[in-house]
Enzyme design. Sequence first.
Site, PDB file in Angstrom:
ATOM      1  N   PRO A  11      18.061 -11.634 -32.477  1.00 55.80           N
ATOM      2  CA  PRO A  11      17.612 -11.039 -33.726  1.00 55.80           C
ATOM      3  C   PRO A  11      18.604 -10.050 -34.326  1.00 55.80           C
ATOM      4  O   PRO A  11      19.297  -9.322 -33.613  1.00 55.80           O
ATOM      5  CB  PRO A  11      16.321 -10.313 -33.325  1.00 55.80           C
ATOM      6  N   ARG A  19      25.257  -4.577 -41.040  1.00 50.44           N
ATOM      7  CA  ARG A  19      24.383  -3.818 -40.143  1.00 50.44           C
ATOM      8  C   ARG A  19      25.209  -2.866 -39.269  1.00 50.44           C
ATOM      9  O   ARG A  19      26.075  -3.321 -38.505  1.00 50.44           O
ATOM     10  CB  ARG A  19      23.654  -4.828 -39.245  1.00 50.44           C
ATOM     11  N   ALA A  78      18.501  -7.446 -29.132  1.00 50.75           N
ATOM     12  CA  ALA A  78      17.515  -6.535 -28.531  1.00 50.75           C
ATOM     13  C   ALA A  78      16.675  -7.215 -27.451  1.00 50.75           C
ATOM     14  O   ALA A  78      16.158  -6.534 -26.553  1.00 50.75           O
ATOM     15  CB  ALA A  78      16.620  -5.967 -29.622  1.00 50.75           C
ATOM     16  N   HIS A  81      17.025  -6.556 -23.616  1.00 51.93           N
ATOM     17  CA  HIS A  81      16.421  -5.421 -22.921  1.00 51.93           C
ATOM     18  C   HIS A  81      14.913  -5.568 -22.751  1.00 51.93           C
ATOM     19  O   HIS A  81      14.277  -4.702 -22.171  1.00 51.93           O
ATOM     20  CB  HIS A  81      16.725  -4.127 -23.700  1.00 51.93           C
ATOM     21  N   ASP A  88      13.820 -16.326 -18.093  1.00 52.64           N
ATOM     22  CA  ASP A  88      13.239 -17.462 -17.378  1.00 52.64           C
ATOM     23  C   ASP A  88      13.711 -18.791 -17.977  1.00 52.64           C
ATOM     24  O   ASP A  88      13.977 -19.751 -17.240  1.00 52.64           O
ATOM     25  CB  ASP A  88      11.705 -17.395 -17.414  1.00 52.64           C
ATOM     26  N   LEU A 102      28.488  -7.342 -28.575  1.00 50.79           N
ATOM     27  CA  LEU A 102      29.585  -6.822 -29.390  1.00 50.79           C
ATOM     28  C   LEU A 102      29.890  -5.376 -29.012  1.00 50.79           C
ATOM     29  O   LEU A 102      31.045  -4.977 -28.878  1.00 50.79           O
ATOM     30  CB  LEU A 102      29.200  -6.893 -30.870  1.00 50.79           C
ATOM     31  N   SER A 103      28.835  -4.579 -28.856  1.00 49.20           N
ATOM     32  CA  SER A 103      29.009  -3.155 -28.545  1.00 49.20           C
ATOM     33  C   SER A 103      28.963  -2.946 -27.030  1.00 49.20           C
ATOM     34  O   SER A 103      28.475  -3.817 -26.292  1.00 49.20           O
ATOM     35  CB  SER A 103      27.899  -2.340 -29.216  1.00 49.20           C
ATOM     36  N   ARG A 112      19.188   0.568 -23.635  1.00 53.93           N
ATOM     37  CA  ARG A 112      20.082  -0.600 -23.735  1.00 53.93           C
ATOM     38  C   ARG A 112      20.822  -0.864 -22.425  1.00 53.93           C
ATOM     39  O   ARG A 112      21.587  -1.813 -22.324  1.00 53.93           O
ATOM     40  CB  ARG A 112      21.103  -0.401 -24.859  1.00 53.93           C
TER      41      ARG A 112
END
Length: 149
Positions: A11, A19, A78, A81, A88, A102-103, A112
């Site tokens: 997402p 962003r 996201a 996390h 699964d 990326l980060s 995170r």
Amino acid sequence: MTPRILVLNGPNLNLLGTREPDQYGRETFSDLADSCGASARDLGLDIEFRQTNHGGELIEWIHAARSRCAGIVINPGAWTHTSVAIRDALVASELPVIEVHLSNVHKREPFRHNSFVSSIAVGVICGLGSAGYRMALAHLGHMFVEQAA
Ligand code: DQA
């Protein structure tokens, strides 16, 4: 046959470029797709590059990959996390998985620092921007060459 790799993005990654550019850079999602496509061509891989904001859709794609693909590169965003379901599905695919961010998630908020994917991945690359995706593809490419030898 040319190995096919599924490159999956979770997402909000469709918003790359606009962003939080300090965190994720100015490269757009379509720039990222193009650079992965070019790397795949150089490495002799076929890739399918996809993004979704819907968890069920991502899971369906992972299920389908089991019979169609040789490996998965995934930036679950996201969901990294939060989602046992994605972990699964990746296990059920029985494919080699490389997790990319990326980060550098470990330099960021504590929530995170946990990943449900890392412990089932072949490897994890984070903090290197879009180069991380290309490194993940290169690693899978080398793995397949070694397996074929
Ligand atoms: C991300 C890191 C995640 O924590 C975040 O939720 C994202 C992007 C990254 O690529 O750095 O959406 O996966």
